[in-house]
Design a protein around this motif. Structure first.
Motif, PDB file in Angstrom:
ATOM      1  N   LEU A   5       1.014 -13.577   2.089  1.00 48.42           N
ATOM      2  CA  LEU A   5       1.103 -12.401   0.990  1.00 48.42           C
ATOM      3  C   LEU A   5       1.621 -10.921   1.874  1.00 48.42           C
ATOM      4  N   LYS A   6       1.260 -11.016   2.999  1.00 51.01           N
ATOM      5  CA  LYS A   6       1.771  -9.397   3.714  1.00 51.01           C
ATOM      6  C   LYS A   6       3.129  -9.735   4.076  1.00 51.01           C
ATOM      7  N   LEU A  12       9.263  -7.481   0.185  1.00 48.05           N
ATOM      8  CA  LEU A  12       9.908  -6.674  -1.080  1.00 48.05           C
ATOM      9  C   LEU A  12      10.242  -5.408  -0.887  1.00 48.05           C
ATOM     10  N   ALA A  13       9.158  -4.692  -0.203  1.00 54.59           N
ATOM     11  CA  ALA A  13       9.203  -3.345   0.117  1.00 54.59           C
ATOM     12  C   ALA A  13      10.384  -2.834   0.835  1.00 54.59           C
ATOM     13  N   SER A  14      10.590  -4.011   1.933  1.00 53.47           N
ATOM     14  CA  SER A  14      12.309  -3.530   2.752  1.00 53.47           C
ATOM     15  C   SER A  14      13.374  -3.715   1.716  1.00 53.47           C
ATOM     16  N   PRO A  36      -2.414  -6.431  -3.145  1.00 55.97           N
ATOM     17  CA  PRO A  36      -3.727  -5.486  -3.140  1.00 55.97           C
ATOM     18  C   PRO A  36      -3.117  -4.075  -2.719  1.00 55.97           C
ATOM     19  N   GLU A  37      -3.982  -3.023  -3.186  1.00 58.67           N
ATOM     20  CA  GLU A  37      -3.696  -1.674  -3.061  1.00 58.67           C
ATOM     21  C   GLU A  37      -3.855  -1.276  -1.518  1.00 58.67           C
ATOM     22  N   LYS A  41      -0.442   0.169   0.512  1.00 57.15           N
ATOM     23  CA  LYS A  41      -0.586   1.649   1.347  1.00 57.15           C
ATOM     24  C   LYS A  41      -0.125   1.398   2.952  1.00 57.15           C
ATOM     25  N   GLN A  42      -0.637   0.066   3.539  1.00 59.77           N
ATOM     26  CA  GLN A  42      -0.317  -0.191   4.824  1.00 59.77           C
ATOM     27  C   GLN A  42       1.108  -0.453   4.880  1.00 59.77           C
TER      28      GLN A  42
END
Length: 108
Positions: A5-6, A12-14, A36-37, A41-42
Motif C-alpha cells: 500500500l505504501k 501514485l503521488a509521484s 489512509p489519511e 500526510k506522510q
C-alpha cells in the motif's frame, strides 16, 4: 500499513506530481484510492522534502560560483586600493562588477 500500500501510494503521488497536479488534487486522488489519511500526510510530506532537496542541489553550484565571483571582485578591489591609494571609484566598481557578474551571468 502494508508495504504494498505504501509503495502504491508513493507511485501514485509521484506520478501525479510529475503530471503537474498540486497537493490538494494528489490528496483527493489518494483518498479516492482508499489510502489512509496518515499515509497520505506522510507521502506528501516526504515528496515536499524531496522537492526542496532537489531544488537546493540545483541552486548550490550557482551560489558557489557567485561567491567566487564576488570574492574575486573584492580581492581585485583590495589590490587596486593598495596599488592606487587615491582612487576610490575603482575598488567600488570592481566589487560592484563582481556582484553584477555573479547574478547577471547565472547558469541555466
Amino acid at each position: 500499513m502494508s508495504e504494498e500500500l505504501k509503495k502504491r501510494a508513493y507511485l501514485l503521488a509521484s506520478r501525479l506530481l510529475q503530471q503537474g497536479y498540486d497537493y490538494e488534487v494528489i490528496r483527493a486522488r489518494m483518498d479516492k484510492e482508499g489510502i489512509p489519511e496518515e499515509m497520505i500526510k506522510q507521502v506528501i510530506k516526504n515528496l515536499t522534502v524531496q522537492q526542496i532537496v532537489e531544488v537546493t542541489k540545483e541552486n548550490k553550484p550557482f551560489f558557489n560560483i557567485a561567491l567566487i565571483k564576488i570574492g574575486i571582485g573584492i580581492l581585485l578591489a583590495i589590490i587596486s586600493a593598495i596599488l592606487i591609494p587615491g582612487q576610490v571609484y575603482l575598488p567600488i566598481g570592481l566589487i560592484g562588477t563582481g556582484i553584477a557578474a555573479a547574478f547577471l551571468f547565472k547558469p541555466k
